[in-house]
Motif scaffolding. Structure first.
Motif, short mmCIF file in Angstrom:
data_model
loop_
_atom_site.label_atom_id
_atom_site.label_comp_id
_atom_site.label_asym_id
_atom_site.label_seq_id
_atom_site.Cartn_x
_atom_site.Cartn_y
_atom_site.Cartn_z
N ASP A 259 0.85 -1.20 0.00
CA ASP A 259 0.00 0.00 0.00
C ASP A 259 0.88 1.24 0.00
O ASP A 259 1.61 1.49 0.96
N VAL A 260 0.81 2.00 -1.07
CA VAL A 260 1.67 3.18 -1.25
C VAL A 260 0.83 4.45 -1.23
O VAL A 260 -0.25 4.50 -1.83
N HIS A 261 1.33 5.46 -0.52
CA HIS A 261 0.70 6.78 -0.48
C HIS A 261 1.68 7.80 -1.05
O HIS A 261 2.78 7.97 -0.52
N LEU A 262 1.29 8.46 -2.13
CA LEU A 262 2.13 9.46 -2.78
C LEU A 262 1.63 10.85 -2.42
O LEU A 262 0.45 11.17 -2.64
N ASP A 263 2.50 11.69 -1.89
CA ASP A 263 2.13 13.04 -1.48
C ASP A 263 1.90 13.93 -2.70
O ASP A 263 2.65 13.88 -3.68
N ILE A 264 0.88 14.78 -2.60
CA ILE A 264 0.54 15.73 -3.66
C ILE A 264 0.49 17.14 -3.08
O ILE A 264 -0.05 17.34 -1.98
N VAL A 265 1.06 18.11 -3.79
CA VAL A 265 0.94 19.52 -3.44
C VAL A 265 0.46 20.23 -4.70
O VAL A 265 1.09 20.13 -5.75
N ARG A 266 -0.65 20.96 -4.60
CA ARG A 266 -1.23 21.59 -5.79
C ARG A 266 -1.85 22.94 -5.43
O ARG A 266 -2.08 23.25 -4.24
N ASP A 267 -2.14 23.73 -6.46
CA ASP A 267 -2.85 25.00 -6.26
C ASP A 267 -4.23 24.73 -5.68
O ASP A 267 -4.92 23.78 -6.09
N ALA A 268 -4.63 25.53 -4.74
CA ALA A 268 -5.97 25.41 -4.17
C ALA A 268 -7.01 25.82 -5.20
O ALA A 268 -6.83 26.81 -5.93
N ASP A 269 -8.09 25.07 -5.29
CA ASP A 269 -9.20 25.43 -6.16
C ASP A 269 -9.95 26.62 -5.58
O ASP A 269 -9.89 26.88 -4.36
N PRO A 270 -10.66 27.39 -6.42
CA PRO A 270 -11.43 28.53 -5.90
C PRO A 270 -12.39 28.09 -4.80
O PRO A 270 -13.15 27.14 -4.95
N GLY A 271 -12.33 28.77 -3.67
CA GLY A 271 -13.19 28.45 -2.54
C GLY A 271 -12.69 27.33 -1.66
O GLY A 271 -13.28 27.06 -0.61
N GLU A 272 -11.61 26.67 -2.04
CA GLU A 272 -11.06 25.57 -1.26
C GLU A 272 -10.18 26.12 -0.14
O GLU A 272 -9.43 27.07 -0.33
N LEU A 273 -10.28 25.50 1.03
CA LEU A 273 -9.50 25.96 2.18
C LEU A 273 -8.03 25.66 1.95
O LEU A 273 -7.64 24.51 1.75
N GLU A 274 -7.19 26.68 2.00
CA GLU A 274 -5.77 26.50 1.75
C GLU A 274 -5.09 25.86 2.95
O GLU A 274 -5.50 26.05 4.10
N HIS A 275 -4.03 25.09 2.67
CA HIS A 275 -3.22 24.51 3.73
C HIS A 275 -1.96 25.32 4.00
O HIS A 275 -1.37 25.24 5.06
N ASP A 276 -1.54 26.09 2.99
CA ASP A 276 -0.31 26.87 3.13
C ASP A 276 -0.27 27.90 2.02
O ASP A 276 -1.03 27.83 1.04
N ARG A 277 0.64 28.86 2.17
CA ARG A 277 0.92 29.83 1.10
C ARG A 277 2.42 29.79 0.83
O ARG A 277 3.22 29.78 1.77
N VAL A 278 2.77 29.77 -0.44
CA VAL A 278 4.18 29.72 -0.83
C VAL A 278 4.48 30.85 -1.81
O VAL A 278 3.63 31.24 -2.60
N ARG A 279 5.70 31.33 -1.74
CA ARG A 279 6.10 32.47 -2.59
C ARG A 279 6.94 31.92 -3.75
O ARG A 279 8.16 32.00 -3.72
N ASP A 280 6.25 31.38 -4.75
CA ASP A 280 7.00 30.85 -5.89
C ASP A 280 6.25 31.07 -7.21
O ASP A 280 6.36 30.28 -8.14
N VAL A 281 5.47 32.17 -7.28
CA VAL A 281 4.82 32.54 -8.54
C VAL A 281 5.70 33.56 -9.24
O VAL A 281 5.86 34.69 -8.74
N PRO A 282 6.31 33.22 -10.38
CA PRO A 282 7.26 34.14 -11.02
C PRO A 282 6.55 35.26 -11.78
O PRO A 282 5.94 35.04 -12.83
N LEU A 283 6.63 36.45 -11.28
CA LEU A 283 6.06 37.60 -11.98
C LEU A 283 7.00 38.11 -13.06
O LEU A 283 6.57 38.68 -14.06
N SER A 284 8.31 37.91 -12.87
CA SER A 284 9.31 38.30 -13.86
C SER A 284 10.60 37.53 -13.61
O SER A 284 11.03 37.40 -12.46
N PHE A 285 11.20 36.99 -14.71
CA PHE A 285 12.49 36.33 -14.60
C PHE A 285 13.65 37.26 -14.98
O PHE A 285 14.80 36.83 -14.96
N ASP A 286 13.34 38.49 -15.30
CA ASP A 286 14.38 39.45 -15.68
C ASP A 286 15.42 39.54 -14.57
O ASP A 286 15.08 39.83 -13.42
#
Length: 246
Positions: A173-200
């Motif tokens: 029995d294997v459990h694979l961890d998943i981390v994904r964007d929260a769907d609209p209205g879904e309760l978030e588990h965490d916030r992370v700062r990794d959305v690239p607004l600019s790579f310049d």
């Protein structure tokens, strides 16, 4: 909406979202900024080019083979030794395998899939010293990220991408961890700062996103750790101590 599936595997990976000065850390799984950077490189975009159309992609990863964290020491100097960089500590994930999924409108996803098959620039798993072990493209599916990563059926999800030797070492029995964007209205588990607004390089900027954690459960048919229920090591002693039937 379609979802592009990638396999991120290689001897080394490094997905740092919190590196400072001499310490270059890695997260335990790929970052959204790192994967968007990989997709932009496949399309031939330069660091100063706009990535606004990629920011709306929904993103998620599944840890099919976690790997292990290793540390390396790095320094640099000019040939004439006129300038020597300080020693830095760089952390990597070794022998890790991830299933990554990005969801967006059909034309954008199909364009990204085409670019991955014939990338314009070299692709890296976080850092330039970390090329992928194989082409990242896996499939394009018509299900959302949350369903793609929680299913291992080929027609609706992503098969377990871990190496065969790793699969054999895991339990039934294997459990694979998943981390994904929260769907609209879904309760978030965490916030992370990794959305690239600019790579310049002169104006690097990152935003935050809401994430949730999930799990994919599967049965490992190749496990070497199957429990044998037909053999009881104490059975012979119980029979020896039992009184004679007569």
């Amino acid at each position: 909406m379609k979802t592009l599936v990638l396999k991120l595997a290689g001897p080394l990976q490094a997905w740092g979202t919190d590196s400072r000065f001499a310490y270059r850390h890695t997260d335990p799984h790929p970052s959204k900024s790192g994967v968007i950077g990989l997709l932009a490189a496949a399309q031939g975009r330069r660091r100063s080019d706009s990535i606004e159309d990629l920011l709306g992609l929904r993103f998620g990863i599944r840890r099919d083979q976690p790997g292990r964290v290793i540390r390396d020491f790095h320094t640099a100097a000019r040939p004439d030794r006129s300038m020597v960089q300080p020693l830095t500590y760089r952390y990597y994930l070794s022998d890790a395998v991830f299933a990554a999924a990005v969801q967006g409108n059909d034309d954008l996803v199909e364009g990204l899939a085409k670019a991955l098959r014939q990338p314009r620039f070299p692709l890296y798993l976080g850092r330039r010293s970390c090329p992928p072990a194989s082409p990242p493209f896996v499939a394009v599916l018509t299900r959302p990220v949350s369903e793609v990563l929680t299913s291992t059926a080929r027609e609706s999800g992503v098969p377990w991408l871990a190496s065969p030797w790793w699969q054999r070492k895991q339990p039934v029995d294997v459990h694979l961890d998943i981390v994904r964007d929260a769907d609209p209205g879904e309760l978030e588990h965490d916030r992370v700062r990794d959305v690239p607004l600019s790579f310049d390089p002169h104006h690097r900027r990152f935003g935050t996103r809401s994430v949730v954690t999930d799990v994919c459960r599967l049965t490992n048919d190749v496990s070497r750790r199957r429990v044998r229920t037909s053999h009881d090591p104490f059975d012979m002693w119980e029979k020896a101590d039992a009184p004679d039937a007569d």
